[in-house]
Write an enzyme that holds these catalytic residues in place. Structure first.
Site, mmCIF file in Angstrom:
data_model
loop_
_atom_site.group_PDB
_atom_site.id
_atom_site.type_symbol
_atom_site.label_atom_id
_atom_site.label_comp_id
_atom_site.label_asym_id
_atom_site.label_seq_id
_atom_site.Cartn_x
_atom_site.Cartn_y
_atom_site.Cartn_z
ATOM 1 N N THR A 35 92.550 -13.610 107.669
ATOM 2 C CA THR A 35 93.096 -14.884 107.201
ATOM 3 C C THR A 35 94.598 -14.907 107.465
ATOM 4 O O THR A 35 95.238 -13.860 107.463
ATOM 5 C CB THR A 35 92.815 -14.973 105.686
ATOM 6 N N ARG B 231 79.880 -22.019 102.164
ATOM 7 C CA ARG B 231 80.619 -21.119 101.283
ATOM 8 C C ARG B 231 82.125 -21.454 101.335
ATOM 9 O O ARG B 231 82.693 -21.642 102.396
ATOM 10 C CB ARG B 231 80.393 -19.663 101.724
ATOM 11 N N VAL B 232 82.738 -21.525 100.168
ATOM 12 C CA VAL B 232 84.187 -21.708 100.098
ATOM 13 C C VAL B 232 84.779 -20.500 99.402
ATOM 14 O O VAL B 232 84.333 -20.130 98.308
ATOM 15 C CB VAL B 232 84.557 -22.992 99.317
ATOM 16 N N GLY B 233 85.757 -19.863 100.045
ATOM 17 C CA GLY B 233 86.405 -18.701 99.438
ATOM 18 C C GLY B 233 87.651 -19.110 98.674
ATOM 19 O O GLY B 233 87.837 -20.277 98.315
ATOM 20 N N ASP B 234 88.520 -18.146 98.447
ATOM 21 C CA ASP B 234 89.753 -18.412 97.696
ATOM 22 C C ASP B 234 90.766 -19.239 98.490
ATOM 23 O O ASP B 234 91.559 -19.981 97.909
ATOM 24 C CB ASP B 234 90.431 -17.077 97.335
ATOM 25 N N THR C 197 95.191 -12.975 100.839
ATOM 26 C CA THR C 197 94.137 -12.609 101.782
ATOM 27 C C THR C 197 93.294 -11.517 101.146
ATOM 28 O O THR C 197 93.764 -10.793 100.278
ATOM 29 C CB THR C 197 94.731 -12.125 103.121
ATOM 30 N N GLY C 198 92.048 -11.417 101.587
ATOM 31 C CA GLY C 198 91.171 -10.384 101.036
ATOM 32 C C GLY C 198 89.843 -10.971 100.604
ATOM 33 O O GLY C 198 89.467 -12.062 101.045
ATOM 34 N N GLY D 239 87.518 -13.019 98.983
ATOM 35 C CA GLY D 239 87.729 -14.293 98.292
ATOM 36 C C GLY D 239 87.048 -14.406 96.946
ATOM 37 O O GLY D 239 87.618 -14.952 95.989
HETATM 38 N N1 ASP Z 1 90.152 -14.591 101.602
HETATM 39 C C1 ASP Z 1 89.362 -14.982 102.729
HETATM 40 C C2 ASP Z 1 88.050 -15.525 102.250
HETATM 41 O O1 ASP Z 1 87.466 -14.956 101.355
HETATM 42 C C3 ASP Z 1 89.109 -13.854 103.694
HETATM 43 C C4 ASP Z 1 90.329 -13.073 104.106
HETATM 44 O O2 ASP Z 1 91.403 -13.219 103.531
HETATM 45 O O3 ASP Z 1 90.245 -12.326 105.064
HETATM 46 O O4 ASP Z 1 87.581 -16.498 102.794
#
Ligand code: ASP
Length: 311
Positions: free
Chosen positions: A167, A195-198, A218-219, A221
């Site tokens: 990300t 799907r919706v992440g953070d 990032t990480g 979600g």
């Molecule tokens: N945070 C992002 C998500 O979960 C993925 C990422 O940061 O690599 O969609």
């Protein structure tokens, strides 16, 4: 005030052979944003320029070269937030959009709502004169191969070594004190469609408040959402003193950009046992960054104007 800029290209297990490409991408993103900021330009223009460079670079998981969802499609999310007004523009589940950050910006500037998804977001983009592309044009060969392996096998991390996450994000302050933060992502590989992440969620993947600072995360979600990590980091910046747990008991330290970043990631690990990272600028433009993954790609403009990048 002196402008400031920090960018990231994701926190994950970046393999040695990709470190140069990640650093390069961050360097070019800094150059794009800084060419605006150093000439007295607006933070929103700078942050958009920086994110576009990162979205266009297939080494990162945003725009072209994003991870594919379970159906083999690129499905992107993005957000940009204005620290002065607390207003955000966010998009989710976009197909066929080369630079999702442009749609997020159009929502921020021209829409009564703060978030649009899927067909509604694409319709809005068209009305704003932002052209859609062929969704296939966003698929890189590396991602198609990884996706095929995942479909044949069970989804396994080793198929994604080299492009597990990535990300992108940025925080910028211009000479007039305008503060913006932004995040853009293709999400996680083989995610369920929809799907919706953070990343596009205000307070989770991104937050900006001119009274405290701006953050991009990032990480993983699903874990970042649990601790509302971007807002949590901004809250640490707002406090004059941050009290932290340590094996020797609680200790309190004066708040700083670096401490706020570190404590937000510490909370992620402690409360969710997940991995991630973040970048931030406090309201004076001091950079902070932290991650509990093996590596994170990031870069910022140092006080002397030099670009510092690291992986
Ligand atoms: N945070 C992002 C998500 O979960 C993925 C990422 O940061 O690599 O969609």
């Amino acid at each position: 005030m002196k402008p400031a800029l920090i960018v990231h290209g994701g926190a994950w297990d970046i393999p040695e052979e990709l470190t140069d490409a990640c650093k390069n991408g961050c360097q070019r993103a800094l150059a794009a944003g800084w060419s605006t900021l150093s000439r007295g330009g607006h933070a929103l223009d700078a942050i958009e320029a920086a994110i576009i460079v990162l979205e266009d670079d297939p080494v990162f998981d945003a725009g072209y070269g994003s991870h594919l969802n379970l159906d083999g499609r690129v499905e992107c999310d993005a957000i940009v937030m204005n620290g002065a007004t607390l207003h955000a523009g966010a998009v989710s589940t976009l197909h066929g959009m080369k630079n999702p950050i442009r749609v997020a910006r159009a929502i921020l500037e021209n829409c009564p709502h703060m978030m649009l998804v899927a067909e509604g977001a694409e319709r809005f983009a068209r009305e704003q004169g932002i052209a859609l592309c062929n969704p296939e044009d966003l698929i890189s060969e590396t991602e198609r191969e990884a996706w095929l392996k995942c479909r044949l096998d069970k989804h396994a991390a080793e198929h994604h070594r080299g492009h597990e996450q990535g990300t992108v994000g940025a925080v910028a302050i211009d000479q007039n004190g305008n503060l913006f933060a932004a995040t853009s992502t293709g999400g996680t590989c083989c995610k369920l469609p929809g799907r919706v992440g953070d990343s596009p969620l205000i307070g989770c993947g991104c937050y900006a408040d001119s009274e405290a600072g701006g953050v991009s995360c990032t990480g993983y979600g699903e874990a970042i959402m649990k601790i509302v990590m971007a807002k949590t980091a901004v809250d640490f910046l707002r406090q004059s003193v941050v009290c932290v747990d340590s094996p020797h008991g609680a200790s309190c330290e004066p708040s700083s950009a670096q401490l706020a970043a570190r404590e937000a990631v510490h909370l992620l690990a402690k409360r969710t046992h997940a991995t991630g990272g973040l970048i931030l600028l406090d309201r004076h433009g001091n950079p902070g960054f932290a991650f509990n993954t093996p590596r994170m790609a990031y870069g910022y403009v140092a006080l002397d104007g030099n670009f510092v990048t690291a992986v």
